[in-house]
Design an enzyme around this catalytic site. Structure first.
Site, PDB file in Angstrom:
ATOM      1  N   PHE A 137     -76.285  43.445 -50.931  1.00  0.00           N
ATOM      2  CA  PHE A 137     -76.784  43.874 -49.624  1.00  0.00           C
ATOM      3  C   PHE A 137     -75.998  43.136 -48.550  1.00  0.00           C
ATOM      4  O   PHE A 137     -75.976  41.919 -48.523  1.00  0.00           O
ATOM      5  CB  PHE A 137     -78.281  43.585 -49.460  1.00  0.00           C
ATOM      6  CG  PHE A 137     -78.823  44.133 -48.165  1.00  0.00           C
ATOM      7  CD1 PHE A 137     -79.152  45.479 -48.048  1.00  0.00           C
ATOM      8  CD2 PHE A 137     -78.962  43.317 -47.052  1.00  0.00           C
ATOM      9  CE1 PHE A 137     -79.611  45.991 -46.839  1.00  0.00           C
ATOM     10  CE2 PHE A 137     -79.426  43.832 -45.842  1.00  0.00           C
ATOM     11  CZ  PHE A 137     -79.759  45.165 -45.741  1.00  0.00           C
ATOM     12  N   ASP A 222     -70.884  36.146 -48.652  1.00  0.00           N
ATOM     13  CA  ASP A 222     -71.949  36.498 -47.706  1.00  0.00           C
ATOM     14  C   ASP A 222     -73.095  35.510 -47.918  1.00  0.00           C
ATOM     15  O   ASP A 222     -73.833  35.603 -48.894  1.00  0.00           O
ATOM     16  CB  ASP A 222     -72.408  37.943 -47.965  1.00  0.00           C
ATOM     17  CG  ASP A 222     -73.539  38.377 -47.034  1.00  0.00           C
ATOM     18  OD1 ASP A 222     -74.190  37.508 -46.427  1.00  0.00           O
ATOM     19  OD2 ASP A 222     -73.782  39.599 -46.929  1.00  0.00           O
ATOM     20  N   LYS A 251     -79.406  34.701 -40.927  1.00  0.00           N
ATOM     21  CA  LYS A 251     -80.860  34.510 -41.041  1.00  0.00           C
ATOM     22  C   LYS A 251     -81.426  33.183 -40.504  1.00  0.00           C
ATOM     23  O   LYS A 251     -82.012  33.164 -39.437  1.00  0.00           O
ATOM     24  CB  LYS A 251     -81.291  34.775 -42.474  1.00  0.00           C
ATOM     25  CG  LYS A 251     -81.177  36.279 -42.801  1.00  0.00           C
ATOM     26  CD  LYS A 251     -81.873  36.639 -44.087  1.00  0.00           C
ATOM     27  CE  LYS A 251     -82.105  38.129 -44.215  1.00  0.00           C
ATOM     28  NZ  LYS A 251     -81.009  38.913 -44.763  1.00  0.00           N
TER      29      LYS A 251
HETATM   30  C1  LIG Z   1     -80.210  40.092 -44.437  1.00  0.00           C
HETATM   31  C2  LIG Z   1     -78.845  40.165 -44.961  1.00  0.00           C
HETATM   32  C3  LIG Z   1     -77.811  40.791 -44.249  1.00  0.00           C
HETATM   33  C4  LIG Z   1     -78.045  41.548 -42.979  1.00  0.00           C
HETATM   34  O1  LIG Z   1     -78.460  40.732 -41.934  1.00  0.00           O
HETATM   35  P1  LIG Z   1     -79.021  41.417 -40.586  1.00  0.00           P
HETATM   36  O2  LIG Z   1     -79.253  40.231 -39.693  1.00  0.00           O
HETATM   37  O3  LIG Z   1     -80.252  42.155 -40.953  1.00  0.00           O
HETATM   38  O4  LIG Z   1     -77.961  42.303 -40.096  1.00  0.00           O
HETATM   39  C5  LIG Z   1     -76.530  40.740 -44.771  1.00  0.00           C
HETATM   40  N1  LIG Z   1     -76.284  40.103 -45.934  1.00  0.00           N
HETATM   41  C6  LIG Z   1     -77.250  39.509 -46.649  1.00  0.00           C
HETATM   42  C7  LIG Z   1     -76.900  38.804 -47.910  1.00  0.00           C
HETATM   43  C8  LIG Z   1     -78.563  39.521 -46.196  1.00  0.00           C
HETATM   44  O5  LIG Z   1     -79.524  38.949 -46.919  1.00  0.00           O
END
Ligand SMILES: *Cc1c(COP(=O)(O)O)cnc(C)c1O
Length: 397
Positions: A137, A222, A251
């Protein structure tokens, strides 16, 4: 009244979230959230790994208020002290040499894709493909969706941004096979969060790092969810003993104030020259004051260490529950305070709902895994509360 809020939401808000859990919070304190009817909930999801300091941390709130009294936004046309200092913090506490700020995780990943592409473009090399993993994700923007290895997020938006492809996670051979002479980068989460807390193997990550070095391919990690102490180290890549060329973070970085960061080694970061990338809001004085306060509180309160310690403590308890309820819990996964409890598919939604009724907030990933990502300052007593609640729910289902 909750019913009035639900009616307003149904009438005026786009239906992207469907029926939400029937509660509206008014106020929070530490791990506790207070609903508008006075009910008290225990926030073991932390706003999806965002509220690392818990709610209304007094030192954090004071720092935000002090900054609000001074300045919120100026634009990137001028120097911003907090921005420079937060970049320094990120760089000095990671393997990166430079940072760039934006407003969300997806946006940080977009910046990472752009940097990877421009890095090769400026070298005069035709490398633009980005390989990511199934079940990953990476966010909701178009390129991030193209990188997110889940068909249901991608299908409605086809044709997708070209140049992205996904391979099986945790399989070095799968990456090796997918790489071409057009590959610019491989992007991974070291622990896939959204799809249910699936950690990559250390050996896989190390092998991937070596392979990318050999092939001159960039490794992007990420860390939007795994970063900022979530796994018991400030960044997951420390835990795995690898250094990404680029990593993203968001986050927990702002403790609830929206901010994202894209961090890179100098050689790569320098591909961005004036005009190549930018942002209006990103890294403004207010958001970066939040980030600085988060770092400050982490250091003063030893929160990364606490994440490791309480994470181990809680995971041990959950593993014992997994033995006690071996027919119900199928697996407990995760590190630090990002833990997934996988249940038999027919039980998971019931357990999730029963926990909610007992006032414990968690999330249900892919219908089978209960994910928790509580604040990093939880105590063992609070960890006990969750384990006890889960024990009692499991004894009833
Ligand atoms: C939550 C998340 C995102 C997206 O972040 P947003 O602030 O909602 O755009 C991207 N990568 C990972 C691994 C995430 O957990």
């Amino acid at each position: 009244m909750l019913q009035d809020i639900i009616s307003l939401d149904k009438k005026y808000y786009m239906n992207t979230f469907g029926d939400r859990l029937p509660v509206c919070f008014e106020r929070g304190e530490g791990l506790k959230l207070y609903a508008d009817n006075g009910d008290v909930y225990y926030d073991f999801l932390g706003g999806i790994a965002v509220n690392a300091l818990g709610h209304s941390h007094p030192v954090f709130i004071k720092a935000l208020k002090d900054q609000l009294d001074k300045l919120i936004h100026t634009s990137s046309l001028y120097y911003i002290e907090n921005q420079a200092k937060l970049a320094q913090k990120l760089v000095e506490s990671s393997c990166a040499d430079k940072a760039f700020f934006c407003n969300s995780g997806a946006e940080a990943n977009e910046a990472a894709f752009k940097l990877a592409k421009i890095y090769f473009y400026k070298k005069g090399m035709d490398r633009y493909e980005i390989i990511s993993l199934d079940h990953s994700f990476h966010g909701r923007t178009l390129a991030a969706v193209a990188a997110t290895g889940q068909k249901h997020y991608q299908k409605p938006y086809e044709p997708l941004t070209p140049g992205f492809k996904q391979v099986a996670p945790n399989s070095f051979e799968a990456v090796e096979e997918a790489v071409t002479d057009k590959t610019a980068a491989v992007m991974i989460e070291l622990v896939q969060g959204e799809s249910g807390v699936h950690p990559m193997d250390v050996e896989y990550a190390k092998r991937l790092r070596r392979f990318c070095d050999e092939k001159g391919i960039l490794l992007i990690v990420d860390e939007v969810q795994t970063g900022m102490g979530r796994l018991g180290k400030l960044f997951a890549h420390e835990l795995y003993g690898i250094e990404p060329d680029i990593f993203t973070c968001a986050k927990a970085l702002g403790g609830g104030i929206p901010i994202g960061a894209m961090c890179a080694k100098d050689e790569i970061a320098s591909a961005f020259e004036p005009g190549d990338h930018g942002t209006t809001f990103g890294g403004n004085p207010f958001a970066t004051a939040a980030g600085l306060a988060v770092f400050d509180i982490y250091e003063k309160e030893g929160l990364v260490e606490n994440s490791a310690k309480q994470g181990r403590y809680l995971k041990d308890k959950l593993l014992r529950l997994a033995e006690k309820y071996s027919g119900k819990i199928t697996e407990v996964r995760g590190m630090g305070l990002l833990i997934g409890i996988e249940l038999r598919p027919e039980l998971a939604p019931v357990v999730f709902r029963r926990l909610f009724e007992k006032k414990f907030l968690t999330s249900l990933c892919k219908g089978v895994t209960i994910r928790i990502a509580p604040p990093l300052n939880i105590t063992s007593e609070e960890a006990d509360m969750f384990a006890d609640a889960l024990d009692s729910v499991l004894s009833e289902v």
